[in-house]
Write a protein that holds these residues in place. Structure first.
Motif, mmCIF file in Angstrom:
data_model
loop_
_atom_site.group_PDB
_atom_site.id
_atom_site.type_symbol
_atom_site.label_atom_id
_atom_site.label_comp_id
_atom_site.label_asym_id
_atom_site.label_seq_id
_atom_site.Cartn_x
_atom_site.Cartn_y
_atom_site.Cartn_z
ATOM 1 N N LYS A 92 0.751 -1.414 0.091
ATOM 2 C CA LYS A 92 -0.037 0.016 -0.021
ATOM 3 C C LYS A 92 0.748 1.277 0.045
ATOM 4 N N GLU A 93 1.991 1.180 0.790
ATOM 5 C CA GLU A 93 2.845 2.394 0.512
ATOM 6 C C GLU A 93 3.781 2.521 -0.465
ATOM 7 N N ARG A 149 0.682 6.235 -5.889
ATOM 8 C CA ARG A 149 0.438 5.281 -4.773
ATOM 9 C C ARG A 149 -0.555 4.012 -5.175
#
Length: 256
Positions: A92-93, A149
């Motif tokens: 996710k990051e 992202r």
């Protein structure tokens, strides 16, 4: 001629529970094959055995004629089997590009000294990996989001990114676990076209778990139907649609 993937009496038991019993699957190169059935039928357990997450209680798995039952997941990936998951598992990051680079990293062939010392050989391989990842994103219409992202993507593109990450490992067999889950009707139609496209563009064979009947009936040449871990039918979409056992256990009368 050997099948690309073949399972023989593949069985998985958890204590006194038999999750999959005597599963026999035969997949030729280039095919798109479906694995369907109610929740809890054993479909994902079958995927976990094929990809090395679970060691089968008994039975055999052959890939390109080689036994892979009980082999570690990273070795199975290196042989050419990749998968996605029912629940999206993106980093996710990380950016879209970084997600693909992580998957591609094991193909770089670098060692610890090269990477720690940042030797020219490592820098060259890292640049090549980046170029290949960007090329892959371009082919899958994700290049414009390469530096965003991963979680900022719409849901349908997050699914596509997960498939891109699997493709970055260089598979010949791709296992898709409910790729249409959570998609709206338009995204599901786009997914069908996408599956056909990657099959042709990447010379893939695809094994697909899916509850969305429009998708699975629309893309699969043959299907296997599980119920309580047992294969109750296999054959063409038309055969499966009309099979009384499948209608009773899974599809319902409205699917006929």
């Amino acid at each position: 001629m050997a099948y690309l993937l073949e399972t023989k009496q593949l069985t998985m038991k958890f204590g006194g529970l038999t999750a999959v019993s005597d599963l026999n699957i035969e997949i030729d190169q280039g095919q798109i094959i479906g694995l369907i059935g109610p929740n809890g039928a054993g479909k994902t357990t079958a995927f976990n055995m094929i990809t090395g997450v679970y060691k089968p209680s008994s039975g055999q798995i052959l890939f390109k004629g080689h036994h892979i039952d009980g082999m570690k997941p990273h070795r199975i990936t290196a042989m050419g089997i990749a998968r996605t998951f029912q629940n999206i598992r993106l980093f996710k990051e990380m950016t879209v590009l970084e997600n693909v680079l992580v998957a591609h990293h094991f193909r770089m062939g670098t060692n610890l000294i090269e990477s720690v010392m940042k030797l020219p050989s490592y820098t060259k391989k890292e640049q090549e990996s980046r170029e290949l990842a960007l090329s892959l994103l371009e082919r899958l219409s994700l290049a414009d989001q390469a530096y965003e992202r991963s979680t900022s993507l719409p849901y349908g593109k997050q699914r596509r990114l997960e498939i891109a990450r699997a493709l970055a490992t260089g598979p010949t067999l791709l296992l898709l676990d409910e790729p249409a889950a959570g998609m709206n009707p338009q995204e599901s139609r786009d997914l069908m076209d996408f599956i056909f496209k990657i099959r042709e563009d990447f010379k893939l064979t695809i094994l697909l778990i899916e509850h969305h009947m429009q998708v699975v009936m629309g893309v699969c040449e043959r299907m296997y139907v599980l119920d309580y871990g047992v294969t109750i039918a296999h054959g063409s979409p038309e055969h499966i649609r009309k099979n009384p056992k499948v209608i009773e256990a899974y599809l319902g009368a409205d699917a006929c």
